[in-house]
Design a protein around this motif. Structure first.
Motif, PDB file in Angstrom:
ATOM      1  N   GLU A 226       0.840  -1.195   0.000  1.00  0.00           N
ATOM      2  CA  GLU A 226       0.000   0.000   0.000  1.00  0.00           C
ATOM      3  C   GLU A 226       0.877   1.248   0.000  1.00  0.00           C
ATOM      4  N   GLU A 227       0.638   2.113  -0.973  1.00  0.00           N
ATOM      5  CA  GLU A 227       1.456   3.316  -1.097  1.00  0.00           C
ATOM      6  C   GLU A 227       0.688   4.540  -0.612  1.00  0.00           C
ATOM      7  N   GLY A 228       1.447   5.527  -0.168  1.00  0.00           N
ATOM      8  CA  GLY A 228       0.865   6.769   0.320  1.00  0.00           C
ATOM      9  C   GLY A 228       1.948   7.628   0.946  1.00  0.00           C
ATOM     10  N   ASN A 240       1.227  17.852  -2.649  1.00  0.00           N
ATOM     11  CA  ASN A 240       0.141  17.122  -3.319  1.00  0.00           C
ATOM     12  C   ASN A 240      -1.233  17.743  -3.060  1.00  0.00           C
ATOM     13  N   LEU A 275      -0.683   6.369   6.476  1.00  0.00           N
ATOM     14  CA  LEU A 275      -0.378   6.997   5.197  1.00  0.00           C
ATOM     15  C   LEU A 275      -1.620   7.716   4.677  1.00  0.00           C
ATOM     16  N   ILE A 276      -1.385   8.700   3.813  1.00  0.00           N
ATOM     17  CA  ILE A 276      -2.491   9.373   3.127  1.00  0.00           C
ATOM     18  C   ILE A 276      -2.238   9.268   1.621  1.00  0.00           C
ATOM     19  N   ARG A 277      -3.226   8.759   0.893  1.00  0.00           N
ATOM     20  CA  ARG A 277      -3.116   8.688  -0.562  1.00  0.00           C
ATOM     21  C   ARG A 277      -3.363  10.065  -1.166  1.00  0.00           C
ATOM     22  N   PRO A 278      -2.907  10.281  -2.401  1.00  0.00           N
ATOM     23  CA  PRO A 278      -3.129  11.590  -3.043  1.00  0.00           C
ATOM     24  C   PRO A 278      -4.595  12.017  -3.066  1.00  0.00           C
ATOM     25  N   GLN A 281      -7.398   9.590   0.955  1.00  0.00           N
ATOM     26  CA  GLN A 281      -7.825   8.375   1.651  1.00  0.00           C
ATOM     27  C   GLN A 281      -6.749   7.917   2.643  1.00  0.00           C
ATOM     28  N   VAL A 283      -4.642   5.240   4.926  1.00  0.00           N
ATOM     29  CA  VAL A 283      -4.165   3.858   4.870  1.00  0.00           C
ATOM     30  C   VAL A 283      -3.576   3.522   6.236  1.00  0.00           C
TER      31      VAL A 283
END
Length: 514
Positions: A226-228, A240, A275-278, A281, A283
């Motif tokens: 999972e990326e973020g 971002n 984490l926060i996605r662009p 969202q 994570v």
């Protein structure tokens, strides 16, 4: 006791570390000519002792009722980040986890994250799927078990130095910490946590890794990569154009639901696990530290927050007692003082997050001499809350996590207390159980008339009774020993008559004025 992982030097280091902790709690500056470590020395000692003690220190960092600001600052600075495994130990773990099978097309031997229990590697399965592989450190379970044994041994050694309440609080802390870190060393347990968490909070909008169970074992977890952006990477979030206020609101809402509504929460939301996605969202990673809150404790916490906000003294004291924060024999003036301090915190609109935290820790520090203890359920709630509070202060001026929780809690109190539906559904449910309720009332009245009514005491009341009875028994035992010793001295040599009289008098006086 098997302490094969312990050299004499390490035993000595653990002894000095724990002695320092106990002296600080007792507010003594020395013991048998041994001075406690300074704040900086304590931090260095913990770093040298490794995994278990770093995690223990992170729990101790929530205890402003135990430590001064200087020590708390050093404890909070400790991070669960240590060098990767050696190439040899990595290969041992890898071979044990995957045996002769080779599920990966490509595996990056250099970890992307390295902590005390395990390290995370980036890899690709043979079908091309991008995965994260978490490997357990070589022999970490054996090391942790040895650490717990030595902690337990020294705690028993120091226990007589403490009051009933402090002793119970320390015992609770060590018991809770030991249980948690043992579970963290089992990746099967973490896999189970991840699966259950994903089911319970599947509709939350928060992203969780997806495990590949056929490749998982006690030494390894293979899951979707999972990326973020890390939650504390302010520069990247601004670049971002991610709305942090919205992300923070979502995080607080999610944790309010976890801790106060469901009573099942992720207890380690540090920036590396968030984490926060662009697209904004959230994570959530790493499910080794997941906690449950008992229903009575959860309701007591809700009522504490609610009563503090509404300045309801009676409800506040009642909820504190049920949670175990205040003992049942605490004097009224002390309870009033505690309640008023908490009410002031909740109702001072000029407070920013920093002063809010300082005041909360100040209240705990002022309670060191109260009949007070922090129950097990609260230890990890405080830790998670402190981490979230710290994240908010990075971006939001005057951020105040507790006050942000209040409107969410007010909105969800019926659900949190078990009324998931509207008022008509709740009334319908009550009407449905009315015949049983009436029967229970009838049975109760019948038992009263027949002198068969039984009274059930809560766990906290039983604990208080146990402590009172224990003190009385201890007085009788010591008095009996003194009186018996007096007669023994007279029997072996009448010339000890004066000493025997003194011992007898002390024993008798203890019985009369216990």
């Amino acid at each position: 006791m098997n302490l094969s992982h312990y050299s004499p030097r390490r035993v000595q280091k653990v002894f000095v570390f724990l002695l320092t902790v106990y002296l600080l709690i007792k507010k003594k500056d020395r013991f048998l000519f041994i001075k406690p470590l300074s704040p900086g020395e304590l931090r260095e000692s913990i770093n040298g002792l490794g995994a278990s003690f770093i995690k223990l220190a992170q729990v101790l960092a929530t205890r402003a009722d135990f430590f001064s600001d200087a020590y708390l600052k050093e404890l909070r600075s400790l991070h669960d980040e240590i060098p990767p495994m050696s190439r040899r130990n990595f290969q041992k773990v890898y071979d044990r986890a995957f045996g002769n099978s080779e599920p990966f097309e490509r595996f990056n031997n250099k970890p992307i994250a390295s902590a005390s229990i395990g390290e995370v590697h980036e890899a690709w399965l043979k079908n091309g799927e991008h995965v994260a592989v978490k490997l357990r450190r070589w022999q970490i379970a054996e090391q942790v078990k040895a650490d717990i044994r030595i902690l337990t041994l020294f705690n028993r050694l120091f226990r007589p130095l403490f009051s009933h309440y402090t002793k119970n609080s320390i015992d609770s802390l060590i018991a809770e910490f030991s249980d948690m870190i043992l579970k963290e060393t089992s990746f099967r347990n973490e896999l189970s946590n991840l699966k259950h968490f994903s089911t319970v909070y599947g509709e939350s909008g928060v992203v969780f890794p997806v495990p590949y169970e056929r490749y998982c074992c006690d030494d390894a977890i293979v899951m979707s990569f999972e990326e973020g952006i890390r939650f504390d990477d302010k520069e990247s979030l601004l670049k971002n154009k991610i709305d942090f206020q919205t992300a923070m609101t979502q995080l607080i809402s999610f944790y309010t639901e976890q801790m106060l509504i469901n009573g099942y929460f992720h207890a380690d939301p540090h920036p590396g696990n968030l984490l926060i996605r662009p697209n904004g969202q959230l994570v959530l990673l790493d499910f080794g530290m997941v906690k449950r809150i008992s229903n009575p404790a959860r309701i007591a916490i809700i009522e504490m927050v609610k009563s503090s906000h509404e300045q309801d003294f009676e409800l506040y004291i009642s909820s504190c007692k049920r949670l175990g924060v205040i003992s049942y024999e605490a004097p009224q003036d002390q309870m009033t003082e505690l309640a008023q301090k908490m009410f002031n915190i909740f109702n001072d609109d000029s407070l920013d997050a920093t002063s809010m935290q300082e005041l909360a820790f100040g209240v705990m520090a002022s309670m060191r001499d109260f009949p007070f203890k922090l129950p097990q359920e609260a230890i990890y709630i405080m830790r998670a809350s402190a981490i979230i509070e710290g994240l908010g202060t990075i971006y939001i001026p005057n951020f105040n996590g507790v006050k942000d929780i209040l409107p969410l809690l007010q909105k969800n109190i019926p659900k949190a207390l078990g009324a998931d539906n509207g008022i008509f559904e709740a009334l319908k449910d009550e009407v449905g159980v009315l015949p049983l309720t009436l029967r229970q009332i009838k049975t109760g009245i019948q038992k009263i008339s027949e002198d068969e009514l039984r009274i059930h005491l809560s766990e906290r009341q039983l604990e208080w009774l146990e402590s009172r009875i224990g003190r009385h028994i201890a007085t009788f035992k010591s008095s009996f020993v003194l009186i018996a010793l007096a007669f023994f001295l007279l029997m072996i040599d009448p010339s000890y008559r004066n000493a025997a009289i003194i011992l007898f008098a002390i024993g008798a006086l203890r019985l009369l004025y216990k």
